[in-house]
Design a protein around this motif. Structure first.
Motif, PDB file in Angstrom:
ATOM      1  N   SER A   1       0.813  -1.218   0.000  1.00 59.84           N
ATOM      2  CA  SER A   1       0.000   0.000   0.000  1.00 59.84           C
ATOM      3  C   SER A   1       0.844   1.264   0.000  1.00 59.84           C
ATOM      4  O   SER A   1       2.075   1.228  -0.043  1.00 59.84           O
ATOM      5  CB  SER A   1      -0.932  -0.012   1.222  1.00 59.84           C
ATOM      6  OG  SER A   1      -1.789  -1.131   1.189  1.00 59.84           O
ATOM      7  N   THR A   2       0.159   2.376   0.081  1.00 62.44           N
ATOM      8  CA  THR A   2       0.779   3.702   0.077  1.00 62.44           C
ATOM      9  C   THR A   2       0.452   4.413   1.394  1.00 62.44           C
ATOM     10  O   THR A   2      -0.489   4.029   2.103  1.00 62.44           O
ATOM     11  CB  THR A   2       0.230   4.542  -1.077  1.00 62.44           C
ATOM     12  OG1 THR A   2      -1.172   4.784  -0.859  1.00 62.44           O
ATOM     13  CG2 THR A   2       0.412   3.823  -2.417  1.00 62.44           C
ATOM     14  N   PRO A   3       1.205   5.450   1.727  1.00 62.14           N
ATOM     15  CA  PRO A   3       0.861   6.216   2.935  1.00 62.14           C
ATOM     16  C   PRO A   3      -0.571   6.727   2.899  1.00 62.14           C
ATOM     17  O   PRO A   3      -1.262   6.735   3.934  1.00 62.14           O
ATOM     18  CB  PRO A   3       1.875   7.364   2.907  1.00 62.14           C
ATOM     19  CG  PRO A   3       3.057   6.800   2.170  1.00 62.14           C
ATOM     20  CD  PRO A   3       2.471   5.907   1.125  1.00 62.14           C
ATOM     21  N   ARG A   4      -1.026   7.159   1.745  1.00 58.16           N
ATOM     22  CA  ARG A   4      -2.388   7.684   1.637  1.00 58.16           C
ATOM     23  C   ARG A   4      -3.420   6.617   1.988  1.00 58.16           C
ATOM     24  O   ARG A   4      -4.391   6.877   2.697  1.00 58.16           O
ATOM     25  CB  ARG A   4      -2.641   8.218   0.226  1.00 58.16           C
ATOM     26  CG  ARG A   4      -4.030   8.819   0.047  1.00 58.16           C
ATOM     27  CD  ARG A   4      -4.226   9.352  -1.363  1.00 58.16           C
ATOM     28  NE  ARG A   4      -5.548   9.944  -1.519  1.00 58.16           N
ATOM     29  CZ  ARG A   4      -6.650   9.248  -1.772  1.00 58.16           C
ATOM     30  NH1 ARG A   4      -6.586   7.935  -1.922  1.00 58.16           N
ATOM     31  NH2 ARG A   4      -7.820   9.857  -1.883  1.00 58.16           N
ATOM     32  N   LYS A   5      -3.220   5.388   1.497  1.00 54.81           N
ATOM     33  CA  LYS A   5      -4.181   4.332   1.778  1.00 54.81           C
ATOM     34  C   LYS A   5      -4.217   4.004   3.269  1.00 54.81           C
ATOM     35  O   LYS A   5      -5.300   3.772   3.837  1.00 54.81           O
ATOM     36  CB  LYS A   5      -3.844   3.076   0.981  1.00 54.81           C
ATOM     37  CG  LYS A   5      -4.831   1.947   1.233  1.00 54.81           C
ATOM     38  CD  LYS A   5      -4.673   0.810   0.257  1.00 54.81           C
ATOM     39  CE  LYS A   5      -5.738  -0.247   0.489  1.00 54.81           C
ATOM     40  NZ  LYS A   5      -5.668  -1.349  -0.497  1.00 54.81           N
ATOM     41  N   ILE A   6      -3.065   3.996   3.899  1.00 52.71           N
ATOM     42  CA  ILE A   6      -3.032   3.717   5.335  1.00 52.71           C
ATOM     43  C   ILE A   6      -3.778   4.802   6.098  1.00 52.71           C
ATOM     44  O   ILE A   6      -4.536   4.525   7.039  1.00 52.71           O
ATOM     45  CB  ILE A   6      -1.577   3.600   5.814  1.00 52.71           C
ATOM     46  CG1 ILE A   6      -0.935   2.361   5.186  1.00 52.71           C
ATOM     47  CG2 ILE A   6      -1.512   3.515   7.336  1.00 52.71           C
ATOM     48  CD1 ILE A   6       0.534   2.253   5.428  1.00 52.71           C
ATOM     49  N   ARG A   7      -3.590   6.037   5.687  1.00 51.24           N
ATOM     50  CA  ARG A   7      -4.291   7.135   6.341  1.00 51.24           C
ATOM     51  C   ARG A   7      -5.807   6.993   6.195  1.00 51.24           C
ATOM     52  O   ARG A   7      -6.569   7.259   7.127  1.00 51.24           O
ATOM     53  CB  ARG A   7      -3.818   8.473   5.771  1.00 51.24           C
ATOM     54  CG  ARG A   7      -4.232   9.666   6.610  1.00 51.24           C
ATOM     55  CD  ARG A   7      -3.686  10.950   6.038  1.00 51.24           C
ATOM     56  NE  ARG A   7      -2.246  11.016   6.099  1.00 51.24           N
ATOM     57  CZ  ARG A   7      -1.561  11.368   7.182  1.00 51.24           C
ATOM     58  NH1 ARG A   7      -2.217  11.670   8.296  1.00 51.24           N
ATOM     59  NH2 ARG A   7      -0.249  11.415   7.162  1.00 51.24           N
ATOM     60  N   VAL A   8      -6.242   6.557   5.003  1.00 51.08           N
ATOM     61  CA  VAL A   8      -7.674   6.350   4.772  1.00 51.08           C
ATOM     62  C   VAL A   8      -8.203   5.225   5.651  1.00 51.08           C
ATOM     63  O   VAL A   8      -9.282   5.333   6.247  1.00 51.08           O
ATOM     64  CB  VAL A   8      -7.937   6.048   3.277  1.00 51.08           C
ATOM     65  CG1 VAL A   8      -9.380   5.589   3.065  1.00 51.08           C
ATOM     66  CG2 VAL A   8      -7.661   7.291   2.426  1.00 51.08           C
ATOM     67  N   MET A   9      -7.449   4.131   5.741  1.00 54.05           N
ATOM     68  CA  MET A   9      -7.882   3.018   6.577  1.00 54.05           C
ATOM     69  C   MET A   9      -7.992   3.414   8.040  1.00 54.05           C
ATOM     70  O   MET A   9      -8.854   2.935   8.774  1.00 54.05           O
ATOM     71  CB  MET A   9      -6.909   1.840   6.421  1.00 54.05           C
ATOM     72  CG  MET A   9      -7.048   1.080   5.125  1.00 54.05           C
ATOM     73  SD  MET A   9      -8.593   0.118   5.098  1.00 54.05           S
ATOM     74  CE  MET A   9      -8.472  -0.652   3.475  1.00 54.05           C
ATOM     75  N   LEU A  10      -7.118   4.331   8.467  1.00 53.03           N
ATOM     76  CA  LEU A  10      -7.095   4.773   9.865  1.00 53.03           C
ATOM     77  C   LEU A  10      -7.779   6.126  10.020  1.00 53.03           C
ATOM     78  O   LEU A  10      -7.377   6.945  10.845  1.00 53.03           O
ATOM     79  CB  LEU A  10      -5.643   4.845  10.347  1.00 53.03           C
ATOM     80  CG  LEU A  10      -4.900   3.508  10.430  1.00 53.03           C
ATOM     81  CD1 LEU A  10      -3.415   3.745  10.655  1.00 53.03           C
ATOM     82  CD2 LEU A  10      -5.471   2.615  11.522  1.00 53.03           C
ATOM     83  N   LYS A  11      -8.823   6.336   9.252  1.00 52.21           N
ATOM     84  CA  LYS A  11      -9.490   7.647   9.195  1.00 52.21           C
ATOM     85  C   LYS A  11     -10.074   8.077  10.544  1.00 52.21           C
ATOM     86  O   LYS A  11     -10.284   9.268  10.785  1.00 52.21           O
ATOM     87  CB  LYS A  11     -10.606   7.625   8.143  1.00 52.21           C
ATOM     88  CG  LYS A  11     -11.714   6.613   8.396  1.00 52.21           C
ATOM     89  CD  LYS A  11     -12.695   6.590   7.253  1.00 52.21           C
ATOM     90  CE  LYS A  11     -13.853   5.622   7.512  1.00 52.21           C
ATOM     91  NZ  LYS A  11     -13.392   4.229   7.672  1.00 52.21           N
ATOM     92  N   ASP A  12     -10.347   7.133  11.419  1.00 54.78           N
ATOM     93  CA  ASP A  12     -10.942   7.469  12.714  1.00 54.78           C
ATOM     94  C   ASP A  12      -9.882   7.719  13.788  1.00 54.78           C
ATOM     95  O   ASP A  12     -10.226   7.886  14.968  1.00 54.78           O
ATOM     96  CB  ASP A  12     -11.875   6.348  13.167  1.00 54.78           C
ATOM     97  CG  ASP A  12     -13.064   6.184  12.232  1.00 54.78           C
ATOM     98  OD1 ASP A  12     -13.603   7.224  11.803  1.00 54.78           O
ATOM     99  OD2 ASP A  12     -13.444   5.040  11.919  1.00 54.78           O
TER     100      ASP A  12
END
Length: 268
Positions: free
Chosen positions: A223-234
């Motif tokens: 994955s990418t940093p952006r995807k991880i951030r989206v997954m951890l949106k909360d």
């Protein structure tokens, strides 16, 4: 364990953990003799304390269980590979007797597991890339329930940007140095090519390291940093990329394209 789609746990067998998994050589040398850099690094980031409740998701051989227990923490290692749990339980037995009661290794999928504790620290080291999006979404929901108010989640995972862009670019930029290296090998008599064509093939070939078919079957979600951030949106998330290379292009681009992504998440 859930019957939803997951990577076949049988692919993570004892041979994988003893011979083909990062850190296996340090493990063979002895946990108090050699510590793999990834464990040393995350322990520096997390600074586990005596009495902390810690969860290690995808605990593998159990090195992190061992090191956290040595610091006086109470640790649960979770993995859905039977081989991993068997090895992790052997690792627990390497601890002094008085520490073993505070460490457990259980078989299960974090997204479906019934936890009896909330945790100060949750580690997920090089596990994100082995889970599909559905697993990751359910795992992040589970983290919301089991992370203490001031707790932290530590995630490391390979960076897709590195594999797609920086690594090939580094290999291409390395061509002049490769040419010189092979030329000096000929001059010093350490290499005698059969033809000019063979020499050029060796000196100018760009070799991008891949995982092979077996590795691709395991790494289903690089994955990418952006995807991880989206997954951890909360969660409130600090994300950065790291690359141990001193190559100029790595020093310039590692902030976005570094080989490894590190994320530290807390409640918002």
């Amino acid at each position: 364990m859930s019957d939803r789609k997951i990577v076949d746990p049988n692919l993570y067998d004892a041979d994988y953990y003893y011979h083909d998994n990062e850190g296996c050589h340090e493990y063979a040398r002895g946990l108090d003799v050699a510590i793999h850099p990834k464990y040393k690094h995350v322990l520096e980031i997390a600074c586990p304390q005596e009495g902390d409740e810690i969860l290690d998701v995808g605990c593998g051989r159990g090195e992190l269980l061992y090191y956290c227990a040595k610091r006086g923490a109470h640790v649960l290692g979770l993995d859905y590979s039977r081989a991993a749990i068997d090895i992790a339980r052997q690792t627990i037995q390497m601890l002094p007797v008085e520490m073993r009661a505070f460490v457990k290794a259980e078989m299960g999928d974090v997204a479906d597991h019934n936890f009896s504790h909330r945790y100060d620290l949750i580690f997920m080291l090089d596990v994100f890339e082995h889970m599909n999006d559905d697993q990751l979404e359910r795992t992040c929901e589970k983290f919301k329930k089991i992370l203490k108010e001031n707790g932290r989640i530590i995630i490391t995972t390979p960076n897709l940007y590195y594999e797609k862009y920086l690594q090939p670019l580094k290999m291409a930029l390395d061509l002049p140095f490769r040419f010189l290296k092979w030329t000096f090998r000929v001059i010093r008599g350490k290499y005698r090519p059969k033809s000019a064509g063979e020499f050029l093939e060796n000196a100018l070939k760009v070799r991008v390291v891949g995982r092979g078919e077996a590795g691709k079957a395991l790494h289903v979600n690089v994955s990418t940093p952006r995807k991880i951030r989206v997954m951890l949106k909360d969660f409130k998330v600090d994300i950065w990329c790291e690359d141990p290379s001193w190559a100029p292009i790595s020093l310039i681009a590692k902030k976005w394209w570094g080989r490894q992504i590190v994320a530290v998440a807390q409640y918002k």
